[in-house]
Scaffold this active site. Structure first.
Site, mmCIF file in Angstrom:
data_model
loop_
_atom_site.group_PDB
_atom_site.id
_atom_site.type_symbol
_atom_site.label_atom_id
_atom_site.label_comp_id
_atom_site.label_asym_id
_atom_site.label_seq_id
_atom_site.Cartn_x
_atom_site.Cartn_y
_atom_site.Cartn_z
ATOM 1 N N HIS A 59 7.416 1.419 5.416
ATOM 2 C CA HIS A 59 6.365 2.189 4.744
ATOM 3 C C HIS A 59 5.096 2.268 5.603
ATOM 4 O O HIS A 59 4.621 3.369 5.918
ATOM 5 C CB HIS A 59 6.043 1.547 3.385
ATOM 6 C CG HIS A 59 4.981 2.254 2.612
ATOM 7 N ND1 HIS A 59 5.260 3.174 1.633
ATOM 8 C CD2 HIS A 59 3.624 2.211 2.676
ATOM 9 C CE1 HIS A 59 4.138 3.657 1.137
ATOM 10 N NE2 HIS A 59 3.114 3.079 1.752
ATOM 11 N N GLU A 60 4.578 1.129 6.006
ATOM 12 C CA GLU A 60 3.344 1.136 6.813
ATOM 13 C C GLU A 60 3.607 1.805 8.163
ATOM 14 O O GLU A 60 2.745 2.481 8.704
ATOM 15 C CB GLU A 60 2.804 -0.287 7.011
ATOM 16 C CG GLU A 60 2.437 -1.027 5.719
ATOM 17 C CD GLU A 60 1.482 -0.284 4.795
ATOM 18 O OE1 GLU A 60 0.632 0.482 5.280
ATOM 19 O OE2 GLU A 60 1.607 -0.462 3.558
ATOM 20 N N HIS A 73 3.007 5.449 7.774
ATOM 21 C CA HIS A 73 1.574 5.779 7.830
ATOM 22 C C HIS A 73 1.091 5.789 9.284
ATOM 23 O O HIS A 73 0.366 6.674 9.722
ATOM 24 C CB HIS A 73 0.756 4.716 7.084
ATOM 25 C CG HIS A 73 0.736 4.864 5.585
ATOM 26 N ND1 HIS A 73 0.330 6.029 4.973
ATOM 27 C CD2 HIS A 73 1.023 3.988 4.588
ATOM 28 C CE1 HIS A 73 0.387 5.845 3.632
ATOM 29 N NE2 HIS A 73 0.809 4.634 3.385
ATOM 30 N N GLU A 125 0.581 9.549 2.130
ATOM 31 C CA GLU A 125 1.598 8.807 1.395
ATOM 32 C C GLU A 125 2.963 9.491 1.541
ATOM 33 O O GLU A 125 3.998 8.837 1.520
ATOM 34 C CB GLU A 125 1.176 8.715 -0.079
ATOM 35 C CG GLU A 125 1.745 7.549 -0.831
ATOM 36 C CD GLU A 125 1.381 6.195 -0.241
ATOM 37 O OE1 GLU A 125 2.183 5.268 -0.383
ATOM 38 O OE2 GLU A 125 0.302 6.058 0.383
HETATM 39 ZN ZN ZN Z 1 1.098 3.756 1.450
#
Ligand code: ZN
Length: 494
Positions: A264-265, A268, A294
């Site tokens: 997830h990170e 980003h 997101e």
């Molecule tokens: Zn996030």
């Protein structure tokens, strides 16, 4: 004009340098600082942010902005600089309208309210938090009236986190999603839960870090432009062009959790790492589109990471690092990754029921800012909506309305961006398959970087130059719709 632009760039650069020093301190405080150094660092943080504030609100800065915003001057600037002038002038004008005394009180109250929320959540006592939440709500309304006196409060709040987004669009797509998901969730929940006890065991932190680095490398995180560290909650932070950092947290009994946080990170970070060099020193690098941001992290986490084919090329390597996983067939690992069950806590929710957690928060925010529901009635409204949307009812406010910190510091309007991100992902998935072919094939052949390159080219390089609506129009040639996300869920879980 040349002189004015030069002077503006100097101003802007100086502000960014103060900001960078502050970010560096914040990173250090959250990842490495010994406890006793915190007070001194907070003081330095205060210094840098005050210096930046002075520059950004000075008369001279305002004059430079209005001069450059004149049509004849603006038309001579490139895209990145045009966006910078427009955004800076908007913020400058907004800020000048807020009385200083009110602003100071607002900032102080946010800190008090955050503190009260922490205590109230810990003691499970809403009455400690209620007066602060009430004040934060009324002060947020007042603040918005100052900065945008002509506009509806909730519309301004939504636009702050996802520029160009409005409640009319969100109403339509969330409603579509809600209708489609209710029966699907019921159907999934009626099936027996898989037995995952084979995963139980201890997975040491060092090995979890090695798996994290392997996964980051695999999806396309650039270690020449970023680094990693450990913190209480995972986050991504950008220090400057060419330095995007992520953190992770590790639980010896939950190795899958740190894998998915890393993915997830990493999503980003890949976005921020790939903004084109031509936008250095412009506002394009400041991605204020939380929904779009997101969408990138959740694309890697859900659309790719929760697909079995993602793991085929790397699962053996992971079992080399975590030998305990050798007895766990990939199919069982995937069952663990894709368990869908209604639950009370948003941050622990699976990809399907997560949508309902956000729809609930969006409906609550509309009740607060459009219907003006009294603060004392909010906990009960929350519990009712949980029952209606997820079929579960919190037994306490700590696992109900007080679970998230967002509202305690006035971040109203932020929640919808999480779900907008997933909705955009449904559309992006469809478009990628149309242009590159089946995602399953690409992933199983270990060619995930082809997908990263596609995202780099279509989305990442432009940073925040286009709003999310514009990005989806440019990339998918369509209006925003929840249908592709619903199709994805239905195909996967029906
Ligand atoms: Zn996030």
């Amino acid at each position: 004009m040349e002189q004015t632009l030069k002077k503006f760039k100097e101003y802007y650069k100086r502000m960014k340098q103060y900001e960078q020093a502050g970010t560096m301190l914040a990173w250090d405080m959250q990842t490495a600082s010994p406890k006793d150094s915190v007070d001194s660092k907070i003081e330095s943080l205060g210094f840098f942010s005050t210096e930046k504030f002075k520059l950004s609100t000075s008369e001279e800065y305002g004059q430079l902005l209005s001069e450059l915003a004149k049509t004849e001057n603006l038309s001579k600037l490139d895209d990145g600089m045009k966006l910078t002038i427009k955004r800076e002038l908007r913020d400058y004008t907004r800020f000048k309208r807020v009385p200083e005394a009110f602003y100071t009180e607002f900032v102080t109250e946010k800190a008090r309210s955050e503190h009260a929320w922490e205590e109230a959540k810990q003691k499970d006592d809403f009455s400690i938090y209620e007066p602060h939440l009430d004040k934060i709500i009324s002060m947020t309304k007042e603040f918005v009236h100052y900065i945008e006196p002509e506009k509806d409060v909730y519309e301004v709040l939504l636009d702050m986190y996802e520029e160009g987004m409005d409640s009319h669009t969100i109403d339509t797509i969330f409603e579509e999603l809600k209708e489609g998901l209710c029966p699907l969730i019921k159907k999934i929940t009626s099936r027996p839960e898989p037995d995952l006890s084979v995963l139980n065991g201890k997975y040491d932190v060092l090995s979890q870090k090695r798996v994290q680095d392997l996964l980051l490398e695999y999806i396309g995180f650039n270690f020449d432009r970023g680094t990693t560290a450990e913190s209480v909650h995972p986050f991504t932070i950008t220090l400057c062009h060419g330095d995007v950092r992520i953190t992770n947290s590790y639980d010896e009994e939950a190795p899958i959790s740190s894998m998915f946080s890393a993915i997830h990170e990493g999503g980003h970070a890949i976005f921020e790492q790939n903004i084109s060099d031509k936008y250095i020193g412009t506002a394009v690098e400041q991605i204020n589109l939380m929904g779009l941001h997101e969408s990138q992290s959740r694309f890697y986490e859900n659309m790719l990471g929760r697909n079995k084919n993602f793991w085929i090329p790397v699962y053996d390597k992971i079992t080399e690092i975590h030998p305990q996983l050798k007895k766990v067939p990939l199919d069982v690992f995937m069952q663990a990754v894709n368990v869908v069950r209604p639950s009370l806590i948003r941050v622990d929710a699976d990809e399907v029921t997560y949508c309902m957690h956000i729809i609930l928060r969006y409906e609550m925010e509309k009740a607060i800012f459009i219907d003006n529901i009294p603060t004392k009635d909010l906990p009960e409204l929350w519990n009712k909506k949980m029952l209606e949307l997820l079929g579960v009812r919190p037994k306490s406010d700590a696992e109900g309305i007080m679970q998230d910190m967002h509202w305690s510091d006035g971040s109203f309007g932020y929640f919808p961006s999480y779900l907008l991100g997933s909705i955009y992902d449904g559309m992006l998935l469809e478009q990628i398959e149309e242009e590159l072919g089946s995602i399953d094939d690409i992933l199983s052949k270990g060619k995930i970087k082809e997908i990263t390159l596609w995202l780099n080219e279509k989305i990442h390089q432009y940073g925040s130059l286009y709003t999310s609506k514009e990005v989806l129009q440019r990339v998918c040639h369509k209006e925003i719709s929840a249908r592709p996300l619903l199709d994805y869920f239905t195909k996967k879980y029906n």
